[in-house]
Scaffold this active site. Structure first.
Site: not given
Length: 156
Positions: A33-34
């Site tokens: 989730k970067c």
């Protein structure tokens, strides 16, 4: 020496890095989730292009930066394969900094410190390891995987 370490694979099984002796390794701390997660596609492209010549990409999911890898190993495995078609080895989740940092990452950071101290600053920091197990380079998270081709080719 990198080959002295044992890690857990995504299934929770012990894996000796001696398995990769004689290979060129690109070791990356990753997160699902970067903002850099799209680099998974570039890492897969490198792996596909150079695996037959001896490159192995090793992903080490890490939740230490903005809690961007909150899932369990099964969710990480599914995300990598379903979203990016990842076929290179993904390991179990680890810490890369602090008291609980995995010994492999302590070695990587000792071998190639960063510009502003040795700690890993964010997800998708990359370490390049030659066929003899020596850490030869470190790349910042912003460094696009495709831009590493020349250095990888030189080691292959």
């Amino acid at each position: 020496m990198i080959y002295d370490y044992t890690v857990k694979d995504i299934e929770g099984q012990d894996l000796s890095l001696k398995t990769y002796e004689g290979k060129v390794l690109l070791i990356v701390n990753t997160a699902s989730k970067c903002g850099f997660t799209k680099q998974y596609a570039g890492l897969q492209a490198l792996y596909e292009k150079y695996k037959d010549r001896g490159l192995v990409v090793l992903a080490f999911p890490c939740n230490q930066f903005g809690h961007q890898e909150p899932g369990e190993e099964s969710a990480i495995k599914n995300f990598c394969s379903d979203t990016f078609g990842i076929t290179f080895p993904v390991m179990g989740k680890i810490d890369v900094n602090g008291e609980d940092a995995h010994p492999l990452y302590r070695e990587l950071k000792k071998a190639r410190g960063g510009l502003l101290g040795d700690d890993i600053k964010w997800n998708f920091t990359k370490f390049l390891v030659d066929r003899e197990g020596h850490v030869v380079d470190r790349f910042a998270p912003q460094k696009d995987p495709k831009s590493l081709e020349e250095k990888i080719e030189a080691l292959l």
